[in-house]
Design a protein around this motif. Sequence first.
Motif, PDB file in Angstrom:
ATOM      1  N   LYS A   1       0.846  -1.192   0.000  1.00 47.61           N
ATOM      2  CA  LYS A   1       0.000   0.000   0.000  1.00 47.61           C
ATOM      3  C   LYS A   1       0.883   1.243   0.000  1.00 47.61           C
ATOM      4  N   ARG A   2       1.439   1.558  -1.155  1.00 54.72           N
ATOM      5  CA  ARG A   2       2.321   2.711  -1.280  1.00 54.72           C
ATOM      6  C   ARG A   2       2.349   3.161  -2.737  1.00 54.72           C
ATOM      7  N   ASP A   3       2.960   4.308  -2.964  1.00 54.04           N
ATOM      8  CA  ASP A   3       3.116   4.795  -4.328  1.00 54.04           C
ATOM      9  C   ASP A   3       4.232   4.026  -5.030  1.00 54.04           C
ATOM     10  N   TYR A   4       4.091   3.878  -6.356  1.00 52.04           N
ATOM     11  CA  TYR A   4       5.107   3.231  -7.187  1.00 52.04           C
ATOM     12  C   TYR A   4       5.497   4.178  -8.316  1.00 52.04           C
ATOM     13  N   GLU A   5       6.646   3.908  -8.916  1.00 53.99           N
ATOM     14  CA  GLU A   5       7.055   4.624 -10.128  1.00 53.99           C
ATOM     15  C   GLU A   5       6.549   3.842 -11.331  1.00 53.99           C
ATOM     16  N   TYR A   6       5.842   4.538 -12.233  1.00 53.78           N
ATOM     17  CA  TYR A   6       5.215   3.853 -13.373  1.00 53.78           C
ATOM     18  C   TYR A   6       5.641   4.541 -14.673  1.00 53.78           C
ATOM     19  N   PHE A   7       6.051   3.732 -15.644  1.00 56.80           N
ATOM     20  CA  PHE A   7       6.555   4.243 -16.918  1.00 56.80           C
ATOM     21  C   PHE A   7       5.406   4.544 -17.866  1.00 56.80           C
ATOM     22  N   ASP A   8       5.442   5.737 -18.467  1.00 58.38           N
ATOM     23  CA  ASP A   8       4.432   6.153 -19.435  1.00 58.38           C
ATOM     24  C   ASP A   8       5.043   6.087 -20.834  1.00 58.38           C
ATOM     25  N   ALA A   9       4.458   5.248 -21.684  1.00 55.76           N
ATOM     26  CA  ALA A   9       5.039   5.008 -23.004  1.00 55.76           C
ATOM     27  C   ALA A   9       4.898   6.203 -23.938  1.00 55.76           C
ATOM     28  N   GLN A  10       3.854   7.015 -23.772  1.00 63.93           N
ATOM     29  CA  GLN A  10       3.655   8.155 -24.668  1.00 63.93           C
ATOM     30  C   GLN A  10       4.745   9.209 -24.455  1.00 63.93           C
TER      31      GLN A  10
ATOM     32  N   TYR B   1      -1.079   5.212  -4.613  1.00 64.20           N
ATOM     33  CA  TYR B   1      -2.039   4.314  -3.951  1.00 64.20           C
ATOM     34  C   TYR B   1      -3.149   5.167  -3.348  1.00 64.20           C
ATOM     35  N   LYS B   2      -4.408   4.844  -3.710  1.00 63.97           N
ATOM     36  CA  LYS B   2      -5.546   5.654  -3.286  1.00 63.97           C
ATOM     37  C   LYS B   2      -6.484   4.924  -2.323  1.00 63.97           C
ATOM     38  N   GLY B   3      -6.228   3.658  -2.043  1.00 64.90           N
ATOM     39  CA  GLY B   3      -7.092   2.949  -1.115  1.00 64.90           C
ATOM     40  C   GLY B   3      -7.356   1.515  -1.536  1.00 64.90           C
TER      41      GLY B   3
ATOM     42  N   TYR C   1      -6.333   0.330  -5.297  1.00 61.89           N
ATOM     43  CA  TYR C   1      -6.622   1.277  -6.371  1.00 61.89           C
ATOM     44  C   TYR C   1      -5.473   2.273  -6.495  1.00 61.89           C
ATOM     45  N   PHE C   2      -4.919   2.384  -7.726  1.00 65.94           N
ATOM     46  CA  PHE C   2      -3.824   3.309  -8.014  1.00 65.94           C
ATOM     47  C   PHE C   2      -4.258   4.297  -9.092  1.00 65.94           C
ATOM     48  N   GLU C   3      -3.708   5.499  -8.997  1.00 70.12           N
ATOM     49  CA  GLU C   3      -4.064   6.535  -9.969  1.00 70.12           C
ATOM     50  C   GLU C   3      -2.839   7.387 -10.300  1.00 70.12           C
ATOM     51  N   GLN C   4      -2.707   7.705 -11.584  1.00 71.51           N
ATOM     52  CA  GLN C   4      -1.587   8.518 -12.062  1.00 71.51           C
ATOM     53  C   GLN C   4      -2.108   9.577 -13.020  1.00 71.51           C
ATOM     54  N   THR C   5      -1.642  10.808 -12.873  1.00 67.22           N
ATOM     55  CA  THR C   5      -2.013  11.886 -13.775  1.00 67.22           C
ATOM     56  C   THR C   5      -0.774  12.363 -14.521  1.00 67.22           C
TER      57      THR C   5
ATOM     58  N   PHE D   1      -5.787   2.081 -12.143  1.00 64.68           N
ATOM     59  CA  PHE D   1      -5.627   0.630 -12.104  1.00 64.68           C
ATOM     60  C   PHE D   1      -6.185   0.081 -10.796  1.00 64.68           C
ATOM     61  N   TRP D   2      -6.844  -1.059 -10.887  1.00 65.84           N
ATOM     62  CA  TRP D   2      -7.291  -1.825  -9.725  1.00 65.84           C
ATOM     63  C   TRP D   2      -6.458  -3.103  -9.699  1.00 65.84           C
TER      64      TRP D   2
END
Length: 330
Positions: free
Chosen positions: A150-159, A168-170, A181-185, A222-223
């Motif tokens: 239950k923590r934030d991760y580094e996520y690669f954006d292909a664009q 991590y949002k809950g 549930y994870f969310e990235q903007t 992502f869930w």
Amino acid sequence: MRRKASLVLLAFAVFFAALSPLLRWYAFPRLAKIPANQYQDMVLEAKNATLLDYGTMKARTVSKVTIVQTLKGNVEAAKKIEKTAGRDVVVWDGLSYVQGPDGKMVSRIPERYIFDAHSQAPVHATGEMVDGDPVKRTGIEFKWPFLTQKRDYEYFDAQTRTTNPIHYKGTQDFRGLKVYYFEQTIPWTKVPFPKTMPVAGITPESVAKTGTTRWYTTVRKFWVEPVTGAPVYGEEIHKEELRGGTLLGDRDKVTAFAGHVKMREDYIEHTVALVKSNRTLVLLMTSYLPWGFLFLGVLLLALSLWLEARSRRPADPEPAESQAPEPVIA
């Protein structure tokens, strides 16, 4: 005999008690891995989306935009990289194919993602790319590690070819599974044009000469099932714009694509069923067997001590034989 039996039980108790942490902390990190030959596909849809008509260079609302994502394990490439990397490696050749409601291609972006089969951490090697451009990934992509936290991760954006935090949002319930549930903007960012354009004769180079640029933003959701680290569902609120240049005439910008992208229902059902079965295998090595072996070791230890105590108890004295009275002789 009781003492021999107690010693045998004690030996088994020590064996199972020692096997419990070994299975969880030694065997599991080495045995749990992504198979090198895995193949998976996913279909996502954006209904009532906005799409650019390259014939008129005007945005219009369409009934549906379909995105087909495929990931195919390249076993031969993985074996070559393993020789120099010195660890188990997975090579995924991916393709994101976008098509409009008429079935015609909107964009086609291939990827090669190379990562550690156990930890899912990126492995840098020749061939790592997005749409033919060499990249050096940091962070995860497509899949979270086993036993996601239950923590934030580094996520690669292909664009954008960049790595950004995914938060991590809950914890939620998704169709009978506990998921994170994870969310990235990704804010508005200038990104390259796809190498394969939807109109014959138009190339990224020819568009660049007009001075028109491509911009992109998304909210990625992502869930994730935490035991396997597999996303069971995903969404994106995706927007793309063309800005400036002679290609747009007197307009500052035009929407190239905008839509709320969601997984198609049949792929949700298939993914949930697959994750549930794989989740049982992971739990077997991380929870069921380690705790079972520990409980069995304690039980055998208790039984061994009980038998040892019985063997040390003094034997009950045998009752004296009663003798018949001798007859009295007068």
